[in-house]
Design an enzyme around this catalytic site. Sequence first.
Site, short mmCIF file in Angstrom:
data_model
loop_
_atom_site.label_atom_id
_atom_site.label_comp_id
_atom_site.label_asym_id
_atom_site.label_seq_id
_atom_site.Cartn_x
_atom_site.Cartn_y
_atom_site.Cartn_z
N LYS A 1 -3.40 -18.65 30.61
CA LYS A 1 -4.10 -18.27 31.84
C LYS A 1 -4.06 -19.46 32.77
O LYS A 1 -3.96 -20.62 32.32
CB LYS A 1 -5.56 -17.90 31.56
CG LYS A 1 -6.18 -17.04 32.63
CD LYS A 1 -5.76 -15.58 32.45
CE LYS A 1 -6.41 -14.67 33.42
NZ LYS A 1 -6.06 -13.27 33.08
N ASP B 1 -3.65 -12.17 38.89
CA ASP B 1 -4.98 -11.91 38.34
C ASP B 1 -5.91 -11.76 39.56
O ASP B 1 -5.44 -11.41 40.65
CB ASP B 1 -5.39 -13.06 37.41
CG ASP B 1 -6.63 -12.72 36.59
OD1 ASP B 1 -6.56 -11.79 35.77
OD2 ASP B 1 -7.69 -13.33 36.79
N GLY C 1 -11.05 -3.36 43.51
CA GLY C 1 -9.83 -4.09 43.82
C GLY C 1 -8.66 -3.38 43.16
O GLY C 1 -8.69 -2.15 42.95
N ASN C 2 -7.66 -4.13 42.75
CA ASN C 2 -6.47 -3.54 42.13
C ASN C 2 -6.86 -2.62 40.97
O ASN C 2 -6.49 -1.45 40.92
CB ASN C 2 -5.55 -4.67 41.67
CG ASN C 2 -4.31 -4.15 40.97
OD1 ASN C 2 -4.41 -3.40 40.01
ND2 ASN C 2 -3.14 -4.53 41.44
N GLY D 1 -10.08 -1.62 39.70
CA GLY D 1 -11.15 -0.63 39.91
C GLY D 1 -10.70 0.52 40.79
O GLY D 1 -10.95 1.70 40.47
P1 NAD Z 1 -9.20 -7.91 42.54
O1 NAD Z 1 -9.40 -9.22 43.15
O2 NAD Z 1 -8.10 -7.04 43.05
O3 NAD Z 1 -10.56 -7.04 42.65
C1 NAD Z 1 -11.80 -7.47 42.22
C2 NAD Z 1 -12.84 -6.50 42.79
O4 NAD Z 1 -14.13 -6.84 42.28
C3 NAD Z 1 -12.97 -6.50 44.30
O5 NAD Z 1 -13.16 -5.18 44.74
C4 NAD Z 1 -14.24 -7.31 44.55
O6 NAD Z 1 -14.88 -6.92 45.78
C5 NAD Z 1 -15.05 -6.88 43.36
N1 NAD Z 1 -16.13 -7.79 43.02
C6 NAD Z 1 -16.12 -9.15 42.99
N2 NAD Z 1 -17.33 -9.60 42.61
C7 NAD Z 1 -18.09 -8.51 42.38
C8 NAD Z 1 -19.42 -8.33 41.98
N3 NAD Z 1 -20.23 -9.37 41.72
N4 NAD Z 1 -19.86 -7.06 41.84
C9 NAD Z 1 -19.05 -6.02 42.10
N5 NAD Z 1 -17.80 -6.12 42.50
C10 NAD Z 1 -17.33 -7.35 42.64
O7 NAD Z 1 -9.05 -8.18 40.98
P2 NAD Z 1 -8.42 -7.22 39.89
O8 NAD Z 1 -7.00 -7.60 39.71
O9 NAD Z 1 -8.77 -5.81 40.20
O10 NAD Z 1 -9.18 -7.73 38.58
C11 NAD Z 1 -10.46 -7.22 38.21
C12 NAD Z 1 -10.73 -7.59 36.76
O11 NAD Z 1 -9.72 -7.03 35.93
C13 NAD Z 1 -10.75 -9.09 36.45
O12 NAD Z 1 -11.68 -9.35 35.43
C14 NAD Z 1 -9.34 -9.35 35.92
O13 NAD Z 1 -9.28 -10.49 35.08
C15 NAD Z 1 -9.14 -8.07 35.14
N6 NAD Z 1 -7.72 -7.76 34.89
C16 NAD Z 1 -6.85 -7.58 35.92
C17 NAD Z 1 -5.53 -7.26 35.64
C18 NAD Z 1 -4.54 -6.95 36.73
O14 NAD Z 1 -3.43 -6.52 36.41
N7 NAD Z 1 -4.87 -7.12 38.00
C19 NAD Z 1 -5.11 -7.15 34.30
C20 NAD Z 1 -6.03 -7.34 33.27
C21 NAD Z 1 -7.35 -7.65 33.59
#
Ligand code: NAD
Length: 415
Positions: free
Chosen positions: A105, A145, A219-220, A222
């Site tokens: 990471k 990420d 985000g991506n 959710g």
């Molecule tokens: P992202 O930056 O695209 O989205 C994050 C979202 O969370 C945004 O909508 C932001 O507004 C929201 N957010 C931030 N703080 C918050 C809070 N306190 N309460 C509510 N919402 C909040 O990131 P992502 O890529 O969607 O990643 C989200 C999670 O999934 C992370 O934990 C990441 O490690 C995990 N993840 C992502 C991937 C990937 O392929 N993108 C893969 C595995 C795990």
Amino acid sequence: MEKDNVCINCYNQVDKVAKILKLGQAELDILTIPKRIFTFSYPVRLDSGDIRYFTGYRVQFNDARGPTKGGIRFHPEVNLEEIKTLAFLMTLKCAVVNLPYGGAKGGITINPGKFSEAELERISRGYIRETYNFIGPSIDIPAPDVNTDAKIMAWMLDEYEKLEGRHTPSAITGKPIALLGSKARDFSTSMGGAYVLQEFAETLGMKPKNTSVAVQGFGNVGMNIARILNEWGYKVIAVSDSKSGIYNPKGLNIKEVIAHKEKTGRLAKFKGAKEISNEELLELKTDVLVPAALEDQITKKNAGKIKAKLILEMANRPITPEADEILLDKHIFIVPDILANAGGVVVSYFEWVQNSQNYYWSEKVVLERLKTYMTDAVKELSKVCTDFKCDMRASLYINAVKKILEAERLRGNLK
Ligand code: NAD
């Protein structure tokens, strides 16, 4: 061994499994001490002409099963201990879904919203220049990420290839399709989670149209899982981002919510929905709760108030270990992160394979293969749960730890 090298959080996480598998000190060291840790600072010229130093990290936790693999996050709270823990989870995750990878990471301590696009490009390129000698297709392969995306991966690949002096697309995954990324990579984490949910929902007798879902984070991960589950007929009753949440017990039309967010830049004021806080979203009466934002969202403070029947951990570590015990006592069914969100790294692996072979697959082929990897991991997990009679997180850890230690043993690193 220097104490600084140990991953403190990993101790708490492997404790339960160490007792079940009766692990010795050498095995515990492998699971709690990252193989390589990089911390670096580098200067970047801002648009104003000023120079500012940024701190970056890369942790390559374990590479016994293959080159290390893991995302790079841009966030103001990024710190070394967090990156070590996430690298450890990547090591387990790759083993859970049977990818030929170890775990890594990386991150930069930065609030990306405070910088222009040109500044972010220079910061991203700087990260690659600092790590160039220690990464690569058969060493360590970065990916996106939190707050990093395909555009940032494109800049990073370009920087890597400039230093390398040749095309090396398999050095970085999560790239745009026009730069040899994989079809479906952008929504693969969410699709993988949806496939896993479908497997468990069937076992628990949950039919999509009678199943309510609340998603934290838009985000991506959710947004895409809310969209996919809504398309499959699930009733998505609430979603939230860092600013606010919206709720309609009759269900939200997620396509319209996405269009509203794209138009206005926020979820608030979506027609026909009530505004709720992130805390309220987590405590809603819902069948499925999907934390898809950041770590430590369900803690011992709010765990007792969670009413969901099933929690699908799409974010990494959204539940603290203390909260986990409280939720298990309440018989809430938890699908842990290292399985639920593994779809992203599975399709990153497909991207690396396609780049290495120079042969590109259709979206249909990518999704079929993703489904196979995810459902095979669920089947493997069910067997470990039965054999060891323990909860899902412990069973996933047992399964992954056994594979990692076997690889170490075969390499002669363990007795
Ligand atoms: P992202 O930056 O695209 O989205 C994050 C979202 O969370 C945004 O909508 C932001 O507004 C929201 N957010 C931030 N703080 C918050 C809070 N306190 N309460 C509510 N919402 C909040 O990131 P992502 O890529 O969607 O990643 C989200 C999670 O999934 C992370 O934990 C990441 O490690 C995990 N993840 C992502 C991937 C990937 O392929 N993108 C893969 C595995 C795990």
